[in-house]
Enzyme design. Structure first.
Site, PDB file in Angstrom:
ATOM      1  N   THR A  29     -24.317 -42.760  -2.960  1.00 50.79           N
ATOM      2  CA  THR A  29     -24.776 -41.825  -4.054  1.00 50.79           C
ATOM      3  C   THR A  29     -23.909 -40.566  -3.719  1.00 50.79           C
ATOM      4  O   THR A  29     -23.495 -40.313  -2.397  1.00 50.79           O
ATOM      5  CB  THR A  29     -26.051 -41.448  -4.377  1.00 50.79           C
ATOM      6  OG1 THR A  29     -26.565 -40.821  -3.057  1.00 50.79           O
ATOM      7  CG2 THR A  29     -26.707 -42.664  -4.792  1.00 50.79           C
ATOM      8  N   ASP A  30     -23.457 -39.696  -4.274  1.00 47.17           N
ATOM      9  CA  ASP A  30     -22.800 -38.423  -4.144  1.00 47.17           C
ATOM     10  C   ASP A  30     -23.926 -37.355  -4.090  1.00 47.17           C
ATOM     11  O   ASP A  30     -25.137 -37.912  -4.062  1.00 47.17           O
ATOM     12  CB  ASP A  30     -21.752 -37.948  -5.184  1.00 47.17           C
ATOM     13  CG  ASP A  30     -22.412 -37.648  -6.556  1.00 47.17           C
ATOM     14  OD1 ASP A  30     -23.604 -37.582  -6.752  1.00 47.17           O
ATOM     15  OD2 ASP A  30     -21.625 -37.826  -7.495  1.00 47.17           O
ATOM     16  N   PHE A  31     -23.582 -36.254  -3.859  1.00 50.48           N
ATOM     17  CA  PHE A  31     -24.520 -35.016  -3.682  1.00 50.48           C
ATOM     18  C   PHE A  31     -25.552 -35.011  -4.917  1.00 50.48           C
ATOM     19  O   PHE A  31     -26.685 -34.440  -4.605  1.00 50.48           O
ATOM     20  CB  PHE A  31     -23.724 -33.655  -3.549  1.00 50.48           C
ATOM     21  CG  PHE A  31     -23.082 -33.106  -4.390  1.00 50.48           C
ATOM     22  CD1 PHE A  31     -23.548 -32.314  -5.445  1.00 50.48           C
ATOM     23  CD2 PHE A  31     -21.886 -33.406  -4.983  1.00 50.48           C
ATOM     24  CE1 PHE A  31     -23.128 -31.683  -6.628  1.00 50.48           C
ATOM     25  CE2 PHE A  31     -21.331 -32.800  -6.098  1.00 50.48           C
ATOM     26  CZ  PHE A  31     -21.840 -32.243  -6.942  1.00 50.48           C
TER      27      PHE A  31
END
Length: 149
Positions: A29-31
């Site tokens: 996942t990203d932030f």
């Protein structure tokens, strides 16, 4: 064929399509907590790789015959189109489906989808070329037949 602990990791072939489960981890996942777009490419690569692995497992001499006809053969991605429809999130269990759409002399087009339950998140058309000795080669007949061509 006896099942190994990796058998379920490789997914299975159902009605000519390869189907494989993938869990989304934090690292995917990203932030903002959704799957980073490039990671779908990794999920789909695993699907294509396991599809080929299971074709070889289901038809024992298939890859040996291909190796005799085209030593050092490999499949390489020639082109890919993607359509991102909805995001996946951490801990989702996704299904990666890989289906041969068109088998030609030296290439195969695969339809791939990544879904969460019945919701398709990403669709892709992937054209892979068969190479040997660094050049495009005709896909050996046994391998073309196994892929539906």
């Amino acid at each position: 064929m006896t099942e190994s602990p990796a058998t379920n990791l490789d997914g299975e072939i159902r009605n000519g399509s390869h189907v494989m489960a993938v869990r989304v981890y934090y690292e995917d996942t990203d932030f903002s907590g959704i799957v980073y777009h490039a990671n779908y490419l990794r999920f789909m690569e695993r699907g294509r790789t396991n599809f080929l692995r299971l074709l070889g497992a289901d038809q024992r001499g298939l890859f040996e015959e291909a190796e005799r006809e085209a030593p050092g053969f490999a499949f390489v991605v020639r082109s890919m189109t993607l359509d991102f429809l909805a995001p996946a999130r951490m801990d989702d269990v996704l299904t990666v489906t890989t289906t041969p759409a068109e088998v030609k002399g030296a290439s195969i087009t695969l339809a791939q989808a990544v879904a969460r339950g019945d919701e398709v998140l990403v669709e892709a058309q992937v054209r892979v070329a068969f190479i040997s000795g660094g050049k495009a080669q005709r896909i050996p007949k046994a391998l073309r037949t196994a892929m539906g061509g």
